[in-house]
Design an enzyme around this catalytic site. Structure first.
Site, PDB file in Angstrom:
ATOM      1  N   GLY A  15       0.847  -1.194   0.000  1.00 44.87           N
ATOM      2  CA  GLY A  15       0.000   0.000   0.000  1.00 44.87           C
ATOM      3  C   GLY A  15       0.880   1.240   0.000  1.00 44.87           C
ATOM      4  CB  SER A  19      -1.723   2.174   3.551  1.00 34.44           C
ATOM      5  OG  SER A  19      -0.543   1.401   3.448  1.00 34.44           O
ATOM      6  N   GLY A  20      -0.916   1.783   6.940  1.00 36.16           N
ATOM      7  CA  GLY A  20      -0.983   0.852   8.073  1.00 36.16           C
ATOM      8  C   GLY A  20      -0.239  -0.448   7.852  1.00 36.16           C
ATOM      9  CG  ASP A  87       8.250  -2.470   8.367  1.00 36.18           C
ATOM     10  OD1 ASP A  87       7.320  -2.575   7.549  1.00 36.18           O
ATOM     11  OD2 ASP A  87       8.336  -1.517   9.175  1.00 36.18           O
ATOM     12  CD  GLU A  88       9.079   1.332   5.793  1.00 35.76           C
ATOM     13  OE1 GLU A  88       8.786   1.442   4.576  1.00 35.76           O
ATOM     14  OE2 GLU A  88       8.671   2.111   6.661  1.00 35.76           O
ATOM     15  CB  CYS A 150     -10.811  14.282  -2.046  1.00 35.06           C
ATOM     16  SG  CYS A 150     -10.373  12.580  -2.436  1.00 35.06           S
TER      17      CYS A 150
HETATM   18  P1  ADP Z   1       2.693   2.531   6.835  1.00 31.94           P
HETATM   19  O1  ADP Z   1       3.649   1.482   7.392  1.00 31.94           O
HETATM   20  O2  ADP Z   1       1.811   1.994   5.749  1.00 31.94           O
HETATM   21  O3  ADP Z   1       3.389   3.816   6.442  1.00 31.94           O
HETATM   22  P2  ADP Z   1       1.931   2.910   9.566  1.00 31.94           P
HETATM   23  O4  ADP Z   1       1.528   1.598  10.166  1.00 31.94           O
HETATM   24  O5  ADP Z   1       3.323   3.402   9.905  1.00 31.94           O
HETATM   25  O6  ADP Z   1       1.672   2.895   7.998  1.00 31.94           O
HETATM   26  O7  ADP Z   1       0.932   4.070  10.034  1.00 31.94           O
HETATM   27  C1  ADP Z   1      -0.458   3.979   9.878  1.00 31.94           C
HETATM   28  C2  ADP Z   1      -1.080   5.095  10.695  1.00 31.94           C
HETATM   29  O8  ADP Z   1      -0.751   6.358  10.142  1.00 31.94           O
HETATM   30  C3  ADP Z   1      -2.580   5.112  10.727  1.00 31.94           C
HETATM   31  O9  ADP Z   1      -3.117   4.169  11.653  1.00 31.94           O
HETATM   32  C4  ADP Z   1      -2.858   6.543  11.174  1.00 31.94           C
HETATM   33  O10 ADP Z   1      -2.783   6.650  12.585  1.00 31.94           O
HETATM   34  C5  ADP Z   1      -1.676   7.321  10.609  1.00 31.94           C
HETATM   35  N1  ADP Z   1      -1.992   8.214   9.486  1.00 31.94           N
HETATM   36  C6  ADP Z   1      -1.364   9.399   9.222  1.00 31.94           C
HETATM   37  N2  ADP Z   1      -1.839   9.945   8.089  1.00 31.94           N
HETATM   38  C7  ADP Z   1      -2.788   9.119   7.593  1.00 31.94           C
HETATM   39  C8  ADP Z   1      -3.642   9.137   6.426  1.00 31.94           C
HETATM   40  N3  ADP Z   1      -3.603  10.130   5.521  1.00 31.94           N
HETATM   41  N4  ADP Z   1      -4.491   8.107   6.233  1.00 31.94           N
HETATM   42  C9  ADP Z   1      -4.533   7.096   7.121  1.00 31.94           C
HETATM   43  N5  ADP Z   1      -3.763   7.014   8.241  1.00 31.94           N
HETATM   44  C10 ADP Z   1      -2.901   8.011   8.485  1.00 31.94           C
HETATM   45 ZN    ZN Z   2      -8.203  12.556  -3.202  1.00 35.09          ZN
END
Ligand code: ADP
Ligand code: ZN
Length: 193
Positions: A15, A19-20, A87-88, A150
């Protein structure tokens, strides 16, 4: 089960940024730890956003991890683990083919290999290593963030420089957080020049 390597599988969590993915990886690995399954968690050295030796979600959740630069370092330290987490993944230095071969090797030995990573770079181009792993994985989960413009589901990581889209000839890998990247949907995403 008597077949050598039985139980091996590859799971891809992909993702855009925020995106978590790390949150989901931590959730799966906490279950593995509760089940007392031998495991190793790896994090690329290039990801310097947080202190070495941890994976960390933007939610603040963390889990101890071994810093590595290449898939060979993962293979060398996989030992007798049943579960391997990376991860990553997009930050590993290797070619897509080396990442694919390494993860396939671990899964063929019976390990559960869980990788999390960006499916696309800031230009919205697929990351080759992630792309190839998705093709062979037993399980692929694509997660979504929320578009900061949006409110739709976001699938893209918008890199910004002084509020403007980063040019297409900038480096592919630049570590950064909310100051540098925004989650955006397809229609709010702005390509750089
Ligand atoms: P990733 O590893 O995909 O970068 P993380 O697990 O580090 O994601 O972080 C996910 C968290 O980021 C979400 O649970 C939320 O708290 C936070 N967050 C910050 N900005 C956004 C956004 N635009 N949409 C959704 N979550 C966001
Ligand atoms: Zn948008």
């Amino acid at each position: 089960m008597t077949r050598p390597g039985a139980g091996g599988r590859i799971e891809v969590i992909c993702g855009c940024m925020y995106s978590g993915k790390t949150e989901e990886l931590i959730r799966r690995m906490r279950q593995v730890m509760i089940a007392r399954q031998p495991c190793r968690i790896f994090t690329p050295r290039l990801d310097t956003r947080y202190s070495f030796g941890h994976i960390a979600s933007h939610t603040g959740a963390t889990l101890g991890a071994v810093p590595v630069s290449s898939i060979n370092e993962v293979l060398a330290q996989a030992d007798a683990a049943q579960v391997i987490a990376i991860d990553e993944l997009h930050f590993l230095e290797d070619t897509a083919e080396a990442i694919l071969a390494g993860c396939q090797h671990l899964a063929d030995q019976g390990m559960r290999v869980i990788v999390a990573g960006l499916d696309q770079d800031y230009r919205a181009a697929p990351f080759p290593g992630m792309m190839q792993l998705m093709a062979v994985a037993e399980q692929v989960d694509k997660l979504y963030a929320i578009c900061v413009r949006c409110g739709a589901y976001a699938t893209r990581s918008q890199r910004l420089i002084n509020g403007r889209p980063a040019p297409t000839d900038a480096p592919t890998l630049v570590v950064g957080g909310l100051d540098l990247y925004e989650a955006r949907c397809r229609s709010c995403y702005e390509p750089g020049r």
